[in-house]
Motif scaffolding. Structure first.
Motif, PDB file in Angstrom:
ATOM      1  N   TYR A  29       0.984  -1.172   0.016  1.00 21.25           N
ATOM      2  CA  TYR A  29       0.026   0.051   0.066  1.00 21.25           C
ATOM      3  C   TYR A  29       0.740   1.225  -0.043  1.00 21.25           C
ATOM      4  O   TYR A  29       2.257   1.235   0.395  1.00 21.25           O
ATOM      5  N   LYS A  30       0.355   2.359  -0.450  1.00 14.28           N
ATOM      6  CA  LYS A  30       0.911   3.670  -0.428  1.00 14.28           C
ATOM      7  C   LYS A  30       1.057   4.121   0.914  1.00 14.28           C
ATOM      8  O   LYS A  30       0.058   4.258   1.778  1.00 14.28           O
TER       9      LYS A  30
ATOM     10  N   GLY B  66     -12.519  -1.835   5.619  1.00 16.46           N
ATOM     11  CA  GLY B  66     -13.338  -1.291   4.457  1.00 16.46           C
ATOM     12  C   GLY B  66     -12.106  -0.930   3.367  1.00 16.46           C
ATOM     13  O   GLY B  66     -12.338  -0.042   2.754  1.00 16.46           O
ATOM     14  N   LEU B  67     -11.163  -1.787   3.391  1.00 15.61           N
ATOM     15  CA  LEU B  67     -10.347  -1.584   2.230  1.00 15.61           C
ATOM     16  C   LEU B  67     -10.772  -1.944   0.801  1.00 15.61           C
ATOM     17  O   LEU B  67     -11.494  -3.330   1.072  1.00 15.61           O
ATOM     18  N   ARG B  68     -10.243  -1.519   0.096  1.00 13.99           N
ATOM     19  CA  ARG B  68     -10.685  -2.137  -1.315  1.00 13.99           C
ATOM     20  C   ARG B  68      -9.510  -2.658  -2.363  1.00 13.99           C
ATOM     21  O   ARG B  68      -8.439  -1.730  -2.709  1.00 13.99           O
ATOM     22  N   PRO B  69      -9.326  -3.834  -2.309  1.00 15.93           N
ATOM     23  CA  PRO B  69      -7.914  -4.457  -3.036  1.00 15.93           C
ATOM     24  C   PRO B  69      -8.249  -4.347  -4.540  1.00 15.93           C
ATOM     25  O   PRO B  69      -9.197  -4.294  -5.216  1.00 15.93           O
ATOM     26  N   VAL B  70      -6.975  -4.529  -5.106  1.00 15.16           N
ATOM     27  CA  VAL B  70      -7.091  -4.784  -6.454  1.00 15.16           C
ATOM     28  C   VAL B  70      -6.462  -6.248  -6.909  1.00 15.16           C
ATOM     29  O   VAL B  70      -5.310  -6.281  -5.866  1.00 15.16           O
TER      30      VAL B  70
ATOM     31  N   LEU C  14      -3.138   0.491  -8.613  1.00 19.63           N
ATOM     32  CA  LEU C  14      -2.702   0.817  -7.081  1.00 19.63           C
ATOM     33  C   LEU C  14      -2.060   2.149  -7.341  1.00 19.63           C
ATOM     34  O   LEU C  14      -2.429   3.178  -6.169  1.00 19.63           O
ATOM     35  N   HIS C  15      -1.202   2.387  -7.986  1.00 19.58           N
ATOM     36  CA  HIS C  15      -0.661   3.765  -7.957  1.00 19.58           C
ATOM     37  C   HIS C  15      -1.368   4.796  -8.470  1.00 19.58           C
ATOM     38  O   HIS C  15      -1.176   5.995  -7.936  1.00 19.58           O
ATOM     39  N   ALA C  16      -2.296   4.578  -9.065  1.00 23.98           N
ATOM     40  CA  ALA C  16      -3.232   5.735  -9.504  1.00 23.98           C
ATOM     41  C   ALA C  16      -4.640   6.068  -8.378  1.00 23.98           C
ATOM     42  O   ALA C  16      -5.237   6.848  -8.535  1.00 23.98           O
TER      43      ALA C  16
ATOM     44  N   ASP D 162      -6.863   0.332  -2.649  1.00 31.15           N
ATOM     45  CA  ASP D 162      -6.022   0.665  -1.173  1.00 31.15           C
ATOM     46  C   ASP D 162      -4.864  -0.073  -1.200  1.00 31.15           C
ATOM     47  O   ASP D 162      -3.947   0.005  -0.333  1.00 31.15           O
ATOM     48  N   ILE D 163      -5.129  -1.672  -1.679  1.00 30.42           N
ATOM     49  CA  ILE D 163      -3.975  -2.540  -1.218  1.00 30.42           C
ATOM     50  C   ILE D 163      -4.036  -3.516  -2.457  1.00 30.42           C
ATOM     51  O   ILE D 163      -5.021  -3.768  -3.079  1.00 30.42           O
TER      52      ILE D 163
END
Length: 345
Positions: free
Chosen positions: A187-188, A208-212, A243-245, A249-250
């Motif tokens: 993550y950032k 409440g995280l949204r993964p890719v 993720l970088h954009a 979130d993770i």
């Protein structure tokens, strides 16, 4: 004069016939030599590149009908001859010096056609099997093809994969793992300056995280099972750029592979802006030995016997894998990308 002409004509006919025979022999020898250069390279050459003229680097993409048929045909031709020779020798006749053909795909820095010794895990495999008295040749193909063609008996083994019930039925799987995969969330730091405190995939829901994620990786099935909403893309590059954009979130990835991909795609300066969670799972990974290859069962037994020996235990201490127990972890339909080899297969 008539007799002379008749004899001369017969002499010319014999000369032409002999000439055609010589040309045919020469062409046949040349064809055989060309075939042999692909199937049986000279000792000491880099047989890796000669054996595999068709390399697929997108490890989580299944083979398509539009693949290079010519290259695949050459690989299949070599496999038929190799397997045929093994069957002539017969099960129970495995000899020192046997060349183990291993189907693998791209999963840097663990396995890659472009890395020294073909990557960390590949070097480990070579160290073990060379100590057992065997030669090793890695055949680089898409991971799904590596899995399926090993299952069919075209190749004697493929690695590294997770151990699942499905694979236990389809392959001989040894007790001793060949590697481990440490899955972490990337993550950032700017988005989560206090860090992300998770210890399991299910914690994503509570925070409440949204993964890719990447299609066919081990977590895709787990996301569905846990009710986690995730964006699934086709390859690692798309996932990291997503993720970088800040569109997710993770991203969960094997630790060493994640840092390698992040640095390679976005650069060291960008990679320095990222952090990882605690390890959410550590999985043993195994060699899958073919049940249909004539030497599959015998080679697996040789591997297990060696790993139980003093020499085998001494070698494996370097990787902290001197054990015969394993953890059954979620798998995918395939590996190598089937959750790929490491992706977690």
């Amino acid at each position: 004069m008539g007799l002379y002409r008749e004899a001369h004509v017969r002499w010319l006919q014999r000369t032409v016939v002999i000439g055609f025979i010589c040309v045919a022999v020469i062409l046949d020898v040349a064809a055989t030599a060309r075939a042999g250069s692909v199937i049986v390279p000279a000792k000491g050459q880099n047989t890796h590149n000669q054996a595999n003229t068709h390399t697929q680097t997108q490890t989580n993409t299944a083979p398509h009908a539009g693949d290079n048929v010519g290259d695949d045909a050459r690989i299949r031709a070599g496999d038929v001859i190799r397997v045929g020779d093994a069957r002539q020798t017969g099960p129970g006749k495995l000899k020192p010096g046997y060349e183990v053909w291993v189907a693998v795909g791209e999963w840097p820095p663990m396995i890659s056609e472009t890395l020294p010794d073909f990557g960390k895990h590949a070097k480990r495999f070579q160290t073990i099997f060379n100590a057992m008295g065997f030669e090793v040749r890695f055949i680089f193909v898409p991971w799904q093809r590596a899995y399926e063609q090993t299952r069919q008996g075209i190749y004697v083994a493929t690695f590294p994969w997770l151990r699942t019930v499905e694979r236990r039925d389809a392959f001989h799987i040894p007790r001793y793992p060949i590697a481990q995969a440490h899955q972490k969330g990337f993550y950032k730091k700017s988005r989560f300056p206090e860090g992300i405190d998770i210890n399991a995939l299910r914690d994503v829901v509570g925070l409440g995280l949204r993964p890719v994620g990447i299609a066919s990786y081990w977590y895709e099935q787990e996301f569905r099972r846990l009710g986690i909403e995730a964006d699934i893309v086709n390859n690692p590059e798309s996932a990291w750029r997503f993720l970088h954009a800040d569109r997710a979130d993770i991203l969960f990835e094997e630790e060493a592979v994640g840092w390698h991909d992040l640095t390679g795609l976005l650069g060291e300066q960008v990679a320095a802006r990222y952090a990882t969670t605690n390890t959410i799972t550590t999985n043993d990974m195994f060699i899958l030995f073919s049940r249909k290859h004539p030497f599959g069962a015998e080679l697996m037994q040789a591997y297990e016997t060696f790993m139980m020996s003093d020499d085998g235990q001494e070698i494996c201490k370097e990787w902290a894998l001197c054990k015969s127990d394993f953890v059954t972890a979620p798998g995918t339909t395939d590996g190598g990308d089937q959750s790929q080899s490491g992706q977690l297969n």
